[in-house]
Design an enzyme around this catalytic site. Sequence first.
Site, PDB file in Angstrom:
ATOM      1  N   ASP A 310      80.310  33.968  54.880  1.00 18.44           N
ATOM      2  CA  ASP A 310      81.256  33.751  53.808  1.00 18.44           C
ATOM      3  C   ASP A 310      82.268  34.906  53.867  1.00 18.44           C
ATOM      4  O   ASP A 310      81.964  35.962  54.401  1.00 18.44           O
ATOM      5  CB  ASP A 310      80.413  33.677  52.530  1.00 18.44           C
ATOM      6  CG  ASP A 310      81.089  34.175  51.313  1.00 18.44           C
ATOM      7  OD1 ASP A 310      81.807  33.384  50.710  1.00 18.44           O
ATOM      8  OD2 ASP A 310      80.878  35.334  50.949  1.00 18.44           O
ATOM      9  N   ASP A 347      88.483  34.198  31.551  1.00 22.39           N
ATOM     10  CA  ASP A 347      87.994  34.131  32.936  1.00 22.39           C
ATOM     11  C   ASP A 347      87.168  35.377  33.217  1.00 22.39           C
ATOM     12  O   ASP A 347      87.701  36.479  33.384  1.00 22.39           O
ATOM     13  CB  ASP A 347      89.198  34.033  33.881  1.00 22.39           C
ATOM     14  CG  ASP A 347      88.776  33.830  35.327  1.00 22.39           C
ATOM     15  OD1 ASP A 347      87.563  33.878  35.611  1.00 22.39           O
ATOM     16  OD2 ASP A 347      89.671  33.630  36.170  1.00 22.39           O
ATOM     17  N   PHE A 380      86.461  28.829  35.905  1.00 23.63           N
ATOM     18  CA  PHE A 380      86.585  28.696  37.356  1.00 23.63           C
ATOM     19  C   PHE A 380      85.324  28.057  37.932  1.00 23.63           C
ATOM     20  O   PHE A 380      84.225  28.369  37.519  1.00 23.63           O
ATOM     21  CB  PHE A 380      86.784  30.069  38.003  1.00 23.63           C
ATOM     22  CG  PHE A 380      86.661  30.029  39.490  1.00 23.63           C
ATOM     23  CD1 PHE A 380      87.651  29.442  40.268  1.00 23.63           C
ATOM     24  CD2 PHE A 380      85.524  30.525  40.123  1.00 23.63           C
ATOM     25  CE1 PHE A 380      87.520  29.377  41.641  1.00 23.63           C
ATOM     26  CE2 PHE A 380      85.399  30.459  41.500  1.00 23.63           C
ATOM     27  CZ  PHE A 380      86.395  29.884  42.254  1.00 23.63           C
ATOM     28  N   ARG A 385      88.083  25.046  42.337  1.00 19.92           N
ATOM     29  CA  ARG A 385      88.819  26.232  42.767  1.00 19.92           C
ATOM     30  C   ARG A 385      90.046  26.495  41.891  1.00 19.92           C
ATOM     31  O   ARG A 385      91.115  26.849  42.362  1.00 19.92           O
ATOM     32  CB  ARG A 385      89.181  26.131  44.256  1.00 19.92           C
ATOM     33  CG  ARG A 385      87.925  26.283  45.108  1.00 19.92           C
ATOM     34  CD  ARG A 385      88.175  26.190  46.583  1.00 19.92           C
ATOM     35  NE  ARG A 385      88.527  24.844  46.964  1.00 19.92           N
ATOM     36  CZ  ARG A 385      89.595  24.518  47.654  1.00 19.92           C
ATOM     37  NH1 ARG A 385      90.424  25.446  48.068  1.00 19.92           N
ATOM     38  NH2 ARG A 385      89.837  23.271  47.949  1.00 19.92           N
ATOM     39  N   SER A 387      91.109  27.667  37.507  1.00 18.01           N
ATOM     40  CA  SER A 387      90.667  27.974  36.149  1.00 18.01           C
ATOM     41  C   SER A 387      91.906  27.934  35.267  1.00 18.01           C
ATOM     42  O   SER A 387      93.030  27.854  35.776  1.00 18.01           O
ATOM     43  CB  SER A 387      89.997  29.351  36.110  1.00 18.01           C
ATOM     44  OG  SER A 387      90.894  30.353  36.545  1.00 18.01           O
ATOM     45  N   LYS A 398      95.571  28.241  37.080  1.00 12.09           N
ATOM     46  CA  LYS A 398      95.785  29.091  38.255  1.00 12.09           C
ATOM     47  C   LYS A 398      94.661  28.776  39.235  1.00 12.09           C
ATOM     48  O   LYS A 398      93.577  28.338  38.820  1.00 12.09           O
ATOM     49  CB  LYS A 398      95.755  30.581  37.874  1.00 12.09           C
ATOM     50  CG  LYS A 398      94.397  31.084  37.418  1.00 12.09           C
ATOM     51  CD  LYS A 398      94.393  32.591  37.309  1.00 12.09           C
ATOM     52  CE  LYS A 398      92.987  33.151  37.197  1.00 12.09           C
ATOM     53  NZ  LYS A 398      92.285  32.843  35.957  1.00 12.09           N
ATOM     54  N   ASP A 525      77.295  29.965  47.745  1.00 12.59           N
ATOM     55  CA  ASP A 525      76.705  29.990  49.092  1.00 12.59           C
ATOM     56  C   ASP A 525      75.253  29.529  49.069  1.00 12.59           C
ATOM     57  O   ASP A 525      74.665  29.269  50.119  1.00 12.59           O
ATOM     58  CB  ASP A 525      76.735  31.411  49.677  1.00 12.59           C
ATOM     59  CG  ASP A 525      78.149  31.931  49.836  1.00 12.59           C
ATOM     60  OD1 ASP A 525      79.028  31.126  50.190  1.00 12.59           O
ATOM     61  OD2 ASP A 525      78.367  33.127  49.590  1.00 12.59           O
TER      62      ASP A 525
HETATM   63  N1  LIG Z   1      88.959  33.173  38.817  1.00  9.79           N
HETATM   64  C1  LIG Z   1      89.602  32.309  39.561  1.00  9.79           C
HETATM   65  N2  LIG Z   1      90.446  31.423  38.990  1.00  9.79           N
HETATM   66  C2  LIG Z   1      91.081  30.534  39.736  1.00  9.79           C
HETATM   67  N3  LIG Z   1      90.964  30.424  41.053  1.00  9.79           N
HETATM   68  C3  LIG Z   1      90.149  31.277  41.692  1.00  9.79           C
HETATM   69  C4  LIG Z   1      89.417  32.255  40.983  1.00  9.79           C
HETATM   70  N4  LIG Z   1      88.686  32.945  41.862  1.00  9.79           N
HETATM   71  C5  LIG Z   1      88.931  32.422  43.077  1.00  9.79           C
HETATM   72  N5  LIG Z   1      89.809  31.412  42.985  1.00  9.79           N
HETATM   73  C6  LIG Z   1      90.315  30.586  44.076  1.00  9.79           C
HETATM   74  O1  LIG Z   1      89.275  29.732  44.536  1.00  9.79           O
HETATM   75  C7  LIG Z   1      89.018  29.959  45.920  1.00  9.79           C
HETATM   76  C8  LIG Z   1      87.565  29.788  46.213  1.00  9.79           C
HETATM   77  O2  LIG Z   1      86.833  30.833  45.631  1.00  9.79           O
HETATM   78  P1  LIG Z   1      85.314  31.031  45.976  1.00  9.79           P
HETATM   79  O3  LIG Z   1      84.839  32.256  45.293  1.00  9.79           O
HETATM   80  O4  LIG Z   1      84.622  29.750  45.748  1.00  9.79           O
HETATM   81  O5  LIG Z   1      85.408  31.278  47.534  1.00  9.79           O
HETATM   82  P2  LIG Z   1      84.212  31.239  48.548  1.00  9.79           P
HETATM   83  O6  LIG Z   1      83.957  29.839  48.938  1.00  9.79           O
HETATM   84  O7  LIG Z   1      83.096  32.067  48.045  1.00  9.79           O
HETATM   85  O8  LIG Z   1      84.772  31.906  49.802  1.00  9.79           O
HETATM   86  P3  LIG Z   1      85.173  33.337  49.726  1.00  9.79           P
HETATM   87  O9  LIG Z   1      83.981  34.082  49.238  1.00  9.79           O
HETATM   88  O10 LIG Z   1      85.548  33.691  51.088  1.00  9.79           O
HETATM   89  O11 LIG Z   1      86.336  33.296  48.794  1.00  9.79           O
HETATM   90  C9  LIG Z   1      89.547  31.341  46.181  1.00  9.79           C
HETATM   91  O12 LIG Z   1      89.931  31.487  47.505  1.00  9.79           O
HETATM   92  C10 LIG Z   1      90.740  31.432  45.253  1.00  9.79           C
HETATM   93  O13 LIG Z   1      91.870  30.826  45.840  1.00  9.79           O
HETATM   94 MG   LIG Z   2      82.103  34.115  47.925  1.00  7.48          MG
END
Ligand SMILES: Nc1ncnc2c1ncn2[C@@H]1O[C@H](COP(=O)(O)OP(=O)(O)OP(=O)(O)O)[C@@H](O)[C@H]1O
Ligand SMILES: [Mg+2]
Length: 685
Positions: A310, A347, A380, A385, A387, A398, A525
């Site tokens: 990840d 958030d 979120f 993806r 919130s 966003k 994950d």
């Molecule tokens: N608090 C939030 N509010 C809105 N969108 C978010 C927020 N945090 C992350 N994102 C968006 O959602 C995407 C996915 O986040 P997530 O944490 O699920 O990623 P992931 O699958 O764990 O992979 P990685 O850890 O590499 O980001 C992020 O890349 C970002 O664009």
């Molecule tokens: Mg992650």
Amino acid sequence: MNGKHINKSIFNDAFRQSLVKLSPRVQLKNPVMLVVYIGAIITTFLYILSFMGIKDENSWYTLDIALILWLTVLFANFAESIAEGRGRAQAESLRSAKKDVKAKKLKSATNIDEFTEVLSNTLKKGDLVFVVAGNQIPMDGEVIDGAASVDESAITGESAPVIRESGGDRSAVTGGTTVVSDWLIIQVTAEAGESFLDKMIAMVEGATRKKTPNEIALQILLVTLTIIFLVVTATLLPFSKFVGKLAGSGTAISITNVIALLVCLAPTTIGALLSSIGIAGMSRLNQANVLAMSGRAIEAAGDVDILLLDKTGTITLGNRQASEFIPVCNVEERELADAAQLSSLADETAEGRSIVILAKEKFDIRGRDLSQLNANFIEFSARTRMSGVDFGGNEIRKGAVDAIKNYVLQKGGEYPSDCDQIVQRVAGAGGTPLVVAHNAKVLGVIYLKDIVKNGVKERFSDLRKMGIKTIMITGDNPMTAAAIAAEAGVDDFLAEATPEAKLALIRDYQTKGHLVAMTGDGTNDAPALAQADVAVAMNTGTQAAKEAGNMVDLDSSPTKLIDIVRIGKQLLMTRGALTTFSVANDVAKYFAIIPVLFFGIFPQLTTLNILGFTSTTSAILSAIIYNALIIVFLIPLALKGVKYRELPAGKLLKRNILIYGLGGVIAPFLAIKLIDMILTVSGLL
Ligand SMILES: Nc1ncnc2c1ncn2[C@@H]1O[C@H](COP(=O)(O)OP(=O)(O)OP(=O)(O)O)[C@@H](O)[C@H]1O
Ligand SMILES: [Mg+2]
Ligand SMILES: [K+]
């Protein structure tokens, strides 16, 4: 984890344990050594019977054999005890971190003044506790409010404090660690006896060690061999009597000799060392600061060829902080910052909090009370993806670029082209762009900065040399993913991945016959970690990730798999090498001893006495002494593991068969002859 080497106290402890393990209950667990154990008991009885005039052999000889058999059992016990010793020493030092402390148990998460003081071991799942700087965290839990730096050295051995905070992927805290600054409200997730520290202690102690399917298969093979030899030697007894009568000469084979022969032929070497090889592998992994929940995972690691990682929190430090508001044309930066903050007020992720702070720093926009406005917060989730917040006819969102783009287009809005340029700039620098929209109008981008962990590039190239393909999977957009992938030096990446997509990718590789390892930290994950053959959860990660994985890396290093694979390969190689050696030994002993046994009946057989043994007794004694000593001799190899080289599997196999197979055939002839000579010259016979 504190690397304890084998010292005097471990040695003394192992001697004591060797005696404790003489209990039949322990011996029953190892069928091959059980044969030796029973042989020792029978020969001891034969010795005692010899005083009552019931004679099987020269009573001194029977006593010698009995003593050597007891020693053989003790040596096997010692091999296991010394392997367990390092773990026991580690467990000892972990126990010192497991003190019961007083905890402030809160009535509610909103009032930190109302609490009762309770002992940590009385805490139940779901209880809320309040900890401040200087406090020891009383039990494993999830941070539900606050942010603090925590000293986890009691568990990881790493003295630099780590950030623990509510919301994101760094919300898990471990009982026994200490808060260094600020405060936390923690919801307890484990109860006394089943905490991470408890599990860790049980693990390093080997208390929960189960035999792996490989070990069981090997043991079945060894037992089969033993049974075959048992039948062969048992029939020797009546056979020799019968033939002896026919030949009208000499004496039949004694029970003592039959037992000695059986022990020589049974695969006692590998039987004695098998469990120490497994324990030592586990222990080497602990030394590398990795906790394995199953031995099976370590073995699988030896054959892994795909590694999925990840991005955020695994390859990067994961402390994604808002660093800039970049508006699209015709939008004021302040308007963007205002909307960004509104959408982040509830958030609880690290990203969300950093946005609130940046807006406050830049434009002095304060967090507002949206309760009168009947605001509805949209949390979120890794699936959407996005919130945001809805209030009084306003919809602010966003999120990830593609998610917001879809959302805006669906609402009948437009996606401005200059937004793409901003996104490209942020993503090209490895940052995460969050697009902000207000009522289907795109306002601009929040730039979230993140940093690739130190020194990963060189180590990913090592993984490539080992034949392992590395793939980064991230929920982030393809451009950011590409930038980070290039900087970190992974072979491939999958962007805009949902938890389901991560899971599907693993299944896909597995059905194609690959063994897949996965390294991750987040709750999203967890499904993928549960599916992977080798699943390494970062210690900095969430409770869900740690529970889904079958290993926890206390150093939270994305390239730890290199060490894990090496240790796994070494474990498999060591087991293979010593099995080859042991079986080759038995075959050699068979040819060295069988002729000698029949001297008494067929003196003509002396021509086959190529080694020129002094007598039957001396030959058998020498063989059985060798059989015992070889166990002790090989303990260091079982513990350290055979030398690991980065060679293709086929070459390694050939090498090992040559060294341990051929060596295993030759060694007994030389060693047994040598012992025979020493016994003869020293006049012990
Ligand atoms: N608090 C939030 N509010 C809105 N969108 C978010 C927020 N945090 C992350 N994102 C968006 O959602 C995407 C996915 O986040 P997530 O944490 O699920 O990623 P992931 O699958 O764990 O992979 P990685 O850890 O590499 O980001 C992020 O890349 C970002 O664009
Ligand atoms: Mg992650
Ligand atoms: K043997």
